[in-house]
Design an enzyme around this catalytic site. Structure first.
Site, PDB file in Angstrom:
ATOM      1  N   LYS A  66       0.813  -1.232   0.000  1.00  0.00           N
ATOM      2  CA  LYS A  66       0.000   0.000   0.000  1.00  0.00           C
ATOM      3  C   LYS A  66       0.845   1.281   0.000  1.00  0.00           C
ATOM      4  CE  LYS A  66      -4.335  -1.720   1.865  1.00  0.00           C
ATOM      5  NZ  LYS A  66      -5.406  -1.513   2.840  1.00  0.00           N
ATOM      6  N   ASP A 103     -10.216   2.985   1.863  1.00  0.00           N
ATOM      7  CA  ASP A 103     -10.415   2.300   3.155  1.00  0.00           C
ATOM      8  C   ASP A 103     -11.136   3.211   4.151  1.00  0.00           C
ATOM      9  OD1 ASP A 103      -9.200  -0.130   2.486  1.00  0.00           O
ATOM     10  OD2 ASP A 103      -7.198   0.644   2.932  1.00  0.00           O
TER      11      ASP A 103
END
Ligand code: ATR
Length: 271
Positions: A66, A103
């Site tokens: 990420k 997210d």
């Protein structure tokens, strides 16, 4: 020609993202195929170049890539920048990658789906890893009063610097003794993966949200329910972050309710 999409991570075989996105492709008549792609740490750049050559238009990115995804992108959305991590890449018109993070908004949508409004409420976050960052940012933007509890205090302090709403830092042990003062608890600890549980006080119908799902959340959520907490697992967050990725790629927010049902059935089938 069938367009290529997918999720890059390591490990990746457990990922529910292909199930979620391929069903949405069918629902929306999109000629595309979404695959799980196993890429070891440090090899994301190479994989992105190869996928760009294959005409890939969009990707999800999961552990351990990420932070690298953000670094390797040509453009970055605001939330990805603030979190220092991307879970979504969108191919740009100039052939590069734009990094986004869904997210944090995914967690906010999951809360909304639970009919929970935590604005101005006291919310304890257990843990201060990557997932806790997205949760903390989301709750901070919603105006919750945060208490971040973590075994390693320095990580909780670093996370507290990210948030703009009122925020207190406690050791995990200290935090667990003060849960009676919380309006809601969000568990981001990875201890459930080894079957460990938490010693919780009486919930009195307060929200206990575990961002894990399946076996990793089972023991802790069972104990929370027994103690009278309103429980939620991380499947709705998973589906919501996927929906926002889909929206970045196609400009359509897909149906999360049917996707959640499919995921729950898939998880139950493996238990
Ligand atoms: P993720 O990116 O999925 O959030 P992570 O970065 O590995 O995963 O974070 C896991 C969290 O679980 C951390 O808050 C970690 O605490 P530390 O920061 O002190 O490492 C917490 N955690 C993991 N194992 C733990 C244990 N045995 N006891 C208490 N906390 C634990």
């Amino acid at each position: 020609m069938t367009k290529l999409f997918g999720v890059i991570g390591d490990p990746i075989s457990h990922s529910l993202s292909p199930l979620i996105h391929n069903a949405w492709f069918r629902e929306h008549g999109i000629d595309a195929d979404y695959r799980g792609m196993q890429v070891p740490a440090g090899e994301l750049a190479h994989a992105l170049e190869a996928l760009a050559r294959e005409g890939c238009k969009g990707l999800n990115i999961t552990l351990p890539h990420k932070e690298d995804a953000l670094r390797l992108s040509d453009e970055q959305g605001d939330i990805a920048q603030r979190l220092g991590a991307a879970n979504t890449l969108v191919r740009t018109k100039s052939g590069g990658w734009r990094a986004e993070n869904t997210d944090a908004p995914g967690f906010a949508l999951a809360l909304q789906n639970e009919n929970v409004d935590l604005a101005g409420k006291s919310v304890f976050i257990l843990g201060a890893g990557g997932a806790a960052r997205a949760v903390a940012l989301s709750l901070s933007d919603l105006g919750a009063n945060l208490t971040i509890c973590n075994r390693t205090i320095a990580k909780a302090e670093a996370l507290a610097e990210l948030v703009t709403s009122p925020c207190t830092v406690l050791s995990l042990d200290d935090g667990l003794t003060k849960l009676a003062t919380a309006d809601a608890v969000i568990n981001t600890l990875s201890i459930g993966h080894s079957g460990a549980s938490l010693d919780l006080p009486s919930g009195n119908d307060r929200l206990f949200f575990d961002i894990s799902y399946g076996k990793a959340a089972d023991e802790i959520l069972r104990s929370a329910k027994t103690n009278g907490w309103q429980i939620a697992d991380g499947l709705s967050m998973l589906v919501a972050q996927a929906a926002y990725s889909f929206e970045f790629w196609f400009g359509i927010l897909p149906d999360t309710a049917s996707a959640l049902k499919r995921c729950r059935a898939a998880v139950e089938a493996t238990q």
